[in-house]
Design an enzyme around this catalytic site. Structure first.
Site, PDB file in Angstrom:
ATOM      1  N   ALA A 229       0.970  -1.256   0.046  1.00 59.07           N
ATOM      2  CA  ALA A 229       0.090   0.129   0.203  1.00 59.07           C
ATOM      3  C   ALA A 229       0.853   1.192  -0.211  1.00 59.07           C
ATOM      4  CB  ALA A 229      -0.955  -0.095   1.078  1.00 59.07           C
TER       5      ALA A 229
ATOM      6  N   GLY B 167       1.847   1.808  -3.434  1.00 60.03           N
ATOM      7  CA  GLY B 167       0.668   1.904  -4.238  1.00 60.03           C
ATOM      8  C   GLY B 167       0.177   3.488  -4.051  1.00 60.03           C
ATOM      9  N   ASP B 168       0.301   3.990  -2.638  1.00 54.77           N
ATOM     10  CA  ASP B 168      -0.260   5.311  -2.485  1.00 54.77           C
ATOM     11  C   ASP B 168       0.727   6.398  -3.288  1.00 54.77           C
ATOM     12  OD1 ASP B 168      -1.394   7.403  -1.057  1.00 54.77           O
ATOM     13  OD2 ASP B 168       0.526   7.700  -0.001  1.00 54.77           O
ATOM     14  N   ALA B 169       1.980   5.985  -3.317  1.00 48.78           N
ATOM     15  CA  ALA B 169       2.912   6.959  -4.003  1.00 48.78           C
ATOM     16  C   ALA B 169       2.698   6.832  -5.520  1.00 48.78           C
ATOM     17  CB  ALA B 169       4.392   6.606  -3.666  1.00 48.78           C
TER      18      ALA B 169
END
Length: 128
Positions: free
Chosen positions: A12, A15-17
């Protein structure tokens, strides 16, 4: 490195970046340039509520493979110590699960799936 070596929060994190960068670039491509407007537009797409909505809509459509669903479950069940103030626990867990599958696709060089997911993210994002 094998996928089993990554926990849901690590996936995550990446994925957030990735999501944040893609959305920022997309908003610039759409012509937004003022920092305040850019921040507002990007926040509409990368907030926990929007990401949870994207995940649930894509799951309803059967978008994800069995392997990706396993990653989503890992992200949703990840041990999270802090939660967003603007989202309830389940929304935040769904958001983390969505970011985890993005991180998985990115880290394991699944470019075609990542491109297909980005197309869907843009489609859904335009309705937010």
């Amino acid at each position: 490195m094998e996928v089993v070596n990554y926990n849901g929060t690590s996936l995550a994190f990446i994925g957030d970046a990735w999501m944040s960068l893609k959305v920022r670039l997309y908003m610039l491509e759409k012509g937004f340039q003022k920092p305040g407007i850019l921040q507002k537009k990007c926040s509409e797409w990368v907030c926990a509520g929007a990401q949870a909505k994207m995940l649930l809509e894509l799951q309803e459509q059967g978008f994800f493979t069995e392997e990706e669903e396993a990653i989503i479950q890992r992200g949703r069940n990840a041990s999270i110590r802090t939660f967003a103030k603007s989202a309830d626990v389940m929304t935040y867990r769904h958001s983390t699960a969505f970011e985890a599958v993005i991180g998985y696709l990115y880290l394991f060089h699944k470019e075609a799936r990542l491109a297909a997911l980005w197309d869907e993210i843009r489609r859904i994002g335009e309705t937010l």
